[in-house]
Scaffold this motif. Structure first.
Motif, PDB file in Angstrom:
ATOM      1  N   GLN A 307     162.980  56.726  66.877  1.00  0.00           N
ATOM      2  CA  GLN A 307     163.866  56.576  65.719  1.00  0.00           C
ATOM      3  C   GLN A 307     163.718  57.806  64.835  1.00  0.00           C
ATOM      4  OE1 GLN A 307     163.180  52.917  63.612  1.00  0.00           O
ATOM      5  NE2 GLN A 307     164.105  51.659  65.209  1.00  0.00           N
ATOM      6  N   LEU A 308     164.834  58.411  64.484  1.00  0.00           N
ATOM      7  CA  LEU A 308     164.813  59.608  63.645  1.00  0.00           C
ATOM      8  C   LEU A 308     165.301  59.270  62.240  1.00  0.00           C
ATOM      9  CD1 LEU A 308     164.468  62.685  63.262  1.00  0.00           C
ATOM     10  CD2 LEU A 308     166.842  62.939  64.062  1.00  0.00           C
ATOM     11  N   TYR A 309     164.482  59.621  61.254  1.00  0.00           N
ATOM     12  CA  TYR A 309     164.849  59.498  59.847  1.00  0.00           C
ATOM     13  C   TYR A 309     164.840  60.894  59.231  1.00  0.00           C
ATOM     14  CZ  TYR A 309     164.124  54.406  59.836  1.00  0.00           C
ATOM     15  OH  TYR A 309     164.210  53.063  60.071  1.00  0.00           O
ATOM     16  N   VAL A 310     165.637  61.056  58.198  1.00  0.00           N
ATOM     17  CA  VAL A 310     165.588  62.276  57.380  1.00  0.00           C
ATOM     18  C   VAL A 310     165.394  61.838  55.934  1.00  0.00           C
ATOM     19  CG1 VAL A 310     166.830  64.293  56.557  1.00  0.00           C
ATOM     20  CG2 VAL A 310     167.028  63.616  58.954  1.00  0.00           C
ATOM     21  N   LYS A 311     164.225  62.150  55.386  1.00  0.00           N
ATOM     22  CA  LYS A 311     163.879  61.750  54.002  1.00  0.00           C
ATOM     23  C   LYS A 311     164.074  60.249  53.811  1.00  0.00           C
ATOM     24  CE  LYS A 311     165.109  66.289  52.137  1.00  0.00           C
ATOM     25  NZ  LYS A 311     166.025  67.053  51.272  1.00  0.00           N
ATOM     26  N   ARG A 312     163.541  59.467  54.728  1.00  0.00           N
ATOM     27  CA  ARG A 312     163.575  57.999  54.730  1.00  0.00           C
ATOM     28  C   ARG A 312     164.961  57.420  55.028  1.00  0.00           C
ATOM     29  NH1 ARG A 312     159.191  56.506  51.222  1.00  0.00           N
ATOM     30  NH2 ARG A 312     157.560  58.068  51.593  1.00  0.00           N
ATOM     31  N   VAL A 313     165.937  58.276  55.356  1.00  0.00           N
ATOM     32  CA  VAL A 313     167.281  57.799  55.688  1.00  0.00           C
ATOM     33  C   VAL A 313     167.399  57.734  57.205  1.00  0.00           C
ATOM     34  CG1 VAL A 313     169.758  58.250  55.571  1.00  0.00           C
ATOM     35  CG2 VAL A 313     168.292  58.748  53.602  1.00  0.00           C
ATOM     36  N   PHE A 314     167.723  56.561  57.735  1.00  0.00           N
ATOM     37  CA  PHE A 314     167.847  56.394  59.173  1.00  0.00           C
ATOM     38  C   PHE A 314     169.002  57.234  59.711  1.00  0.00           C
ATOM     39  CE2 PHE A 314     169.857  54.229  62.775  1.00  0.00           C
ATOM     40  CZ  PHE A 314     168.789  54.174  63.665  1.00  0.00           C
ATOM     41  N   ILE A 315     168.746  57.982  60.799  1.00  0.00           N
ATOM     42  CA  ILE A 315     169.763  58.844  61.393  1.00  0.00           C
ATOM     43  C   ILE A 315     170.206  58.337  62.755  1.00  0.00           C
ATOM     44  CG2 ILE A 315     170.286  61.184  62.189  1.00  0.00           C
ATOM     45  CD1 ILE A 315     170.064  60.876  59.156  1.00  0.00           C
ATOM     46  N   MET A 316     169.250  58.066  63.637  1.00  0.00           N
ATOM     47  CA  MET A 316     169.625  57.548  64.948  1.00  0.00           C
ATOM     48  C   MET A 316     168.470  56.782  65.556  1.00  0.00           C
ATOM     49  SD  MET A 316     169.759  60.967  67.357  1.00  0.00           S
ATOM     50  CE  MET A 316     170.978  61.728  66.285  1.00  0.00           C
ATOM     51  N   ASP A 317     168.815  55.904  66.501  1.00  0.00           N
ATOM     52  CA  ASP A 317     167.850  54.959  67.055  1.00  0.00           C
ATOM     53  C   ASP A 317     167.101  55.519  68.257  1.00  0.00           C
ATOM     54  OD1 ASP A 317     166.564  52.577  66.867  1.00  0.00           O
ATOM     55  OD2 ASP A 317     167.949  51.487  68.147  1.00  0.00           O
ATOM     56  N   ASP A 318     167.767  56.287  69.102  1.00  0.00           N
ATOM     57  CA  ASP A 318     167.158  56.754  70.340  1.00  0.00           C
ATOM     58  C   ASP A 318     167.301  58.270  70.436  1.00  0.00           C
ATOM     59  OD1 ASP A 318     166.634  54.060  71.526  1.00  0.00           O
ATOM     60  OD2 ASP A 318     168.809  53.946  71.379  1.00  0.00           O
ATOM     61  N   CYS A 319     166.511  58.975  69.662  1.00  0.00           N
ATOM     62  CA  CYS A 319     166.578  60.436  69.651  1.00  0.00           C
ATOM     63  C   CYS A 319     165.767  60.968  70.833  1.00  0.00           C
ATOM     64  CB  CYS A 319     166.039  60.986  68.331  1.00  0.00           C
ATOM     65  SG  CYS A 319     166.233  62.781  68.189  1.00  0.00           S
ATOM     66  N   GLU A 320     166.471  61.287  71.911  1.00  0.00           N
ATOM     67  CA  GLU A 320     165.812  61.695  73.147  1.00  0.00           C
ATOM     68  C   GLU A 320     165.156  63.067  73.043  1.00  0.00           C
ATOM     69  OE1 GLU A 320     168.756  61.547  76.170  1.00  0.00           O
ATOM     70  OE2 GLU A 320     168.931  59.349  76.146  1.00  0.00           O
ATOM     71  N   GLU A 321     165.617  63.880  72.093  1.00  0.00           N
ATOM     72  CA  GLU A 321     165.130  65.255  72.016  1.00  0.00           C
ATOM     73  C   GLU A 321     163.718  65.368  71.459  1.00  0.00           C
ATOM     74  OE1 GLU A 321     169.342  65.077  72.436  1.00  0.00           O
ATOM     75  OE2 GLU A 321     168.048  64.180  70.924  1.00  0.00           O
ATOM     76  N   LEU A 322     163.157  64.289  70.941  1.00  0.00           N
ATOM     77  CA  LEU A 322     161.851  64.371  70.286  1.00  0.00           C
ATOM     78  C   LEU A 322     160.679  64.263  71.246  1.00  0.00           C
ATOM     79  CD1 LEU A 322     162.625  62.268  67.099  1.00  0.00           C
ATOM     80  CD2 LEU A 322     162.182  64.727  67.199  1.00  0.00           C
ATOM     81  N   LEU A 323     160.908  63.755  72.456  1.00  0.00           N
ATOM     82  CA  LEU A 323     159.855  63.671  73.463  1.00  0.00           C
ATOM     83  C   LEU A 323     160.469  63.940  74.831  1.00  0.00           C
ATOM     84  CD1 LEU A 323     157.687  60.559  72.455  1.00  0.00           C
ATOM     85  CD2 LEU A 323     156.951  62.945  72.443  1.00  0.00           C
ATOM     86  N   PRO A 324     159.719  64.512  75.756  1.00  0.00           N
ATOM     87  CA  PRO A 324     160.252  64.758  77.103  1.00  0.00           C
ATOM     88  C   PRO A 324     160.449  63.451  77.862  1.00  0.00           C
ATOM     89  CG  PRO A 324     157.919  65.293  77.023  1.00  0.00           C
ATOM     90  CD  PRO A 324     158.335  65.003  75.615  1.00  0.00           C
ATOM     91  N   PRO A 325     161.283  63.454  78.894  1.00  0.00           N
ATOM     92  CA  PRO A 325     161.576  62.215  79.630  1.00  0.00           C
ATOM     93  C   PRO A 325     160.343  61.533  80.206  1.00  0.00           C
ATOM     94  CG  PRO A 325     163.184  63.911  80.180  1.00  0.00           C
ATOM     95  CD  PRO A 325     162.140  64.575  79.342  1.00  0.00           C
ATOM     96  N   TYR A 326     159.297  62.290  80.552  1.00  0.00           N
ATOM     97  CA  TYR A 326     158.139  61.639  81.166  1.00  0.00           C
ATOM     98  C   TYR A 326     157.293  60.873  80.153  1.00  0.00           C
ATOM     99  CZ  TYR A 326     155.403  65.754  79.629  1.00  0.00           C
ATOM    100  OH  TYR A 326     154.805  66.752  78.892  1.00  0.00           O
ATOM    101  N   LEU A 327     157.631  60.981  78.871  1.00  0.00           N
ATOM    102  CA  LEU A 327     156.994  60.157  77.837  1.00  0.00           C
ATOM    103  C   LEU A 327     158.005  59.172  77.252  1.00  0.00           C
ATOM    104  CD1 LEU A 327     154.788  62.789  75.943  1.00  0.00           C
ATOM    105  CD2 LEU A 327     154.079  61.154  77.696  1.00  0.00           C
ATOM    106  N   ARG A 328     158.976  58.765  78.054  1.00  0.00           N
ATOM    107  CA  ARG A 328     160.066  57.927  77.548  1.00  0.00           C
ATOM    108  C   ARG A 328     159.622  56.531  77.154  1.00  0.00           C
ATOM    109  NH1 ARG A 328     161.013  59.116  82.883  1.00  0.00           N
ATOM    110  NH2 ARG A 328     160.980  57.433  84.432  1.00  0.00           N
ATOM    111  N   PHE A 329     158.440  56.130  77.543  1.00  0.00           N
ATOM    112  CA  PHE A 329     157.933  54.804  77.186  1.00  0.00           C
ATOM    113  C   PHE A 329     157.377  54.767  75.766  1.00  0.00           C
ATOM    114  CE2 PHE A 329     154.801  57.308  79.448  1.00  0.00           C
ATOM    115  CZ  PHE A 329     153.725  57.308  78.572  1.00  0.00           C
ATOM    116  N   VAL A 330     157.135  55.915  75.143  1.00  0.00           N
ATOM    117  CA  VAL A 330     156.555  55.961  73.802  1.00  0.00           C
ATOM    118  C   VAL A 330     157.615  55.528  72.775  1.00  0.00           C
ATOM    119  CG1 VAL A 330     155.543  57.452  72.030  1.00  0.00           C
ATOM    120  CG2 VAL A 330     154.932  57.780  74.437  1.00  0.00           C
TER     121      VAL A 330
END
Length: 638
Positions: A307-330
């Motif tokens: 989940q991506l927030y910007v200054k406590r404002v929710f932006i998106m639920d499934d931000c894939e760019e924050l972790l590589p696919p092999y850590l997709r369970f996190v």
């Protein structure tokens, strides 16, 4: 507007019956799920308003309301979020589009304990239906933001539901539960009770970032102030962002409830990871490693990302760019300070700050796994059992972190029945004279334990890594070596384990090679469609024959994997190795030397090859012919 009646989808009907007749130990989770759905609706509306300034929607006071009526025995969960259109209600509420529905129903039926069943509700994305655990009838009233007409949905959970278009619906969604009759012997489950509602919200939803307000309650003590007027709504949750607070300020229970909300899971996480980055680009992260793998982890449509927030404002639920696919369970939350509020997925893919965050978060997760490996063997064993197969994908796709990944990987081995060994441990206990790290791949531990390729290694006590995940076929070639030791498949190429004192001398081996030269050349011609070479084996001690691949060839499992992905792969002819000390091979060689007409030996050569195919778990190319040949040979022995 006319009211229309529809039948539930078959899976939805089955699910409703399970909910209605369930014996959940903790029915309180229904409110957690409905509040979570309301929170998601508010997040979606704020995001939509940020991206579309023409959206005709009121976002001035986004919140969730809970209202009870003791006399009417109703509980209403109301939000002023994104809402749904008429078509969306029919599509999302009348059916279950989740591809895991069958798995959900199966697991729901098989779960043996109440704690186990309660978490399946959120895990499979069917939280709305949990209301039927406590209600005889459910009414949903909704209007999508920006539209003028609303929709009313009603059902008693008995196979049908009604849909009606309404003109006076407020923006958002309200779910009214017409609760089942009160149980005078069990006041703990009176969901019209103010104290009960407060208790559930505090336990499960205190961290929700939107205010959860308890509005005037009919038939409840304290519903009016001293002046006889209705009291102001009471906000029940603290709305504190746990990721922005220090570990000392937050209890483990609070962290776990946040994880359950984010991960739609009922079990506690295996690991909680907190990170606060300061400097030119500031962000906070709170990540969770689950204690079990989700049912659809390897599905192509698996929803991954944080989940991506910007200054406590929710932006998106499934931000894939924050972790590589092999850590997709996190699972978890990242709250950045310097991103735009209307950032899109396309922008995220190019943003250098996002790439920097991914590198830092990846290293943090891997270092946490390394600490787990060092400090708590049992927890690490759970982690590797659940996620080892997906983590190993990173050995192929993430060369920058390959060393860190190799440090946290472990493998089953011939030197341990249940435990695993790291590559470092393997190298440390290699005997003098062993230069390679030996491994074998296969579909299961049982199949490779019984592989003829293992015979010489087992006899000499040489340790072999047992790799049974499909990804193992690929990463070993990508990695190639560890600490200067080559990774070597015992089923590929020639293997020279050195002679033991009780084995043949070099001269004796040369003489044996001469004795078998004629048979080997003849069999190569007889089996030319299937093998490219026939040679004597140094790896067999019990079996008569085995098949091996050249060092550069694809393994049969890898060929099948590529074909399953739609790629054309030419069939590889492999090498047939014969055990010169086996009675069958000795007899065949003697018969070959004694006869001028060897046509009747062709069937024996064919059977010997088929036996090698069967020994590695394959099937003869013509099973019916193989059966006939075997039956004929067995008949001759009688």
């Amino acid at each position: 507007m006319p009211t229309e009646t529809f039948e539930f989808q078959v899976e939805a009907r089955q699910l409703l019956q399970l909910m209605i007749h369930s014996v959940y130990s903790n029915k309180d989770v229904f409110l957690r799920e409905l509040v979570s759905n309301a929170s998601d609706a508010l997040d979606k509306l704020r995001l939509a308003a940020l991206r579309d300034d023409t959206l005709d929607a009121d976002v001035s006071d986004l919140h969730i309301e809970l209202e009870t009526d003791q006399d009417a025995r109703t509980l209403t969960v109301r939000d002023n979020g994104i809402g749904m259109s008429y078509d969306e209600v029919g599509r999302l509420i009348g059916t279950i589009a989740n591809s895991g529905t069958a798995a959900f129903l199966r697991e729901l039926r098989e779960a043996q304990d109440g704690a186990g069943t309660e978490g399946l509700i959120g895990q499979f994305g069917v939280g709305f239906y949990s209301g039927f655990m406590v209600a005889d009838e459910v009414t949903l009233l909704t209007r999508r933001a920006g539209e003028r007409q609303g929709t009313r949905w009603t059902s008693r959970g008995e196979g049908t539901y009604t849909l009606e278009k309404v003109d006076d619906a407020p923006q958002g969604t309200s779910v009214t539960l017409h609760l089942k009759p009160a149980d005078p012997d069990n006041q703990l489950h009176d969901y019209t009770s103010v104290w009960k509602i407060k208790e559930i919200v505090k336990r499960y939803s205190d961290f929700i970032t939107w205010p959860i307000r308890l509005v005037g309650q009919n038939g409840q003590n304290g519903e009016k102030g001293d002046d006889g007027e209705a009291s102001a709504p009471e906000t029940l949750n603290s709305m504190k962002a746990l990721w922005a607070r220090s570990r000392e300020e937050v209890s483990e229970e609070e962290y776990h409830e946040l994880y359950k909300h984010i991960g739609h899971d009922w079990r506690e996480p295996l690991e909680t990871i907190q990170l606060q980055a300061e400097g030119t680009f500031e962000y906070q992260a709170l990540l969770f490693v689950p204690s079990h793998a989700p049912h659809d982890l390897f599905n192509q449509n698996f929803r991954r990302g944080l989940q991506l927030y910007v200054k406590r404002v929710f932006i998106m639920d499934d931000c894939e760019e924050l972790l590589p696919p092999y850590l997709r369970f996190v699972k978890g939350v990242v709250d950045a300070q310097d991103l735009s509020l209307n950032v899109s997925r396309e922008i995220l893919q190019q943003d250098r700050h996002i790439r920097m965050m991914q590198r830092r978060l990846t290293k943090k997760v891997l270092s946490s796994v390394k600490s787990m490996m060092t400090d708590d063997a049992e927890r690490y064993a759970t982690f590797w059992r659940e996620f080892g197969a997906v983590v190993k994908e990173g050995l192929i796709t993430d060369p920058d972190n390959r060393d860190a990944l190799l440090a946290v990987t472990s493998f089953a081995t011939t030197h341990g029945d249940d435990g695993t060994v790291t590559l470092k441990q393997y190298v440390e206990r290699m005997p003098d004279g062993q230069d390679d790290i030996y491994y074998i791949t296969g579909e299961s531990r049982e199949s490779i334990d019984n592989s003829p390729h293992m015979e010489a290694f087992r006899e000499r006590g040489i340790e072999v890594l047992l790799l049974t995940d499909p990804v193992d076929e690929v990463w070993v070639d990508a990695v190639g070596e560890f600490e200067g030791k080559a990774l070597r498949s015992i089923a590929k190429g020639e293997i020279d384990l050195g002679a033991r004192e009780d084995e043949q001398s070099e001269g004796e081996r040369e003489k044996q090679a001469e004795d078998y030269a004629g048979l080997l050349g003849w069999m190569r011609e007889q089996l030319s469609e299937d093998v490219k070479e026939v040679r004597l084996s140094t790896r067999l001690t019990v079996s008569p024959a085995c098949l091996v691949a050249d060092s550069s060839d694809l393994t049969p499992a890898l060929e099948n994997m590529y074909r399953a992905m739609g790629q054309e792969v030419p069939r590889t002819r492999r090498i047939l190795e014969l055990n010169p000390d086996h009675a069958l091979v000795k007899g065949l060689n003697e018969a070959y030397g004694e006869r001028e007409d060897r046509s009747d030996l062709s069937d024996t050569a064919e059977l010997l090859y088929a036996l090698a195919v069967l020994a590695e778990g394959g099937r003869p190319k013509d099973p019916a012919r193989f059966v006939r040949l075997m039956a004929d040979r067995m008949e001759r022995t009688l």
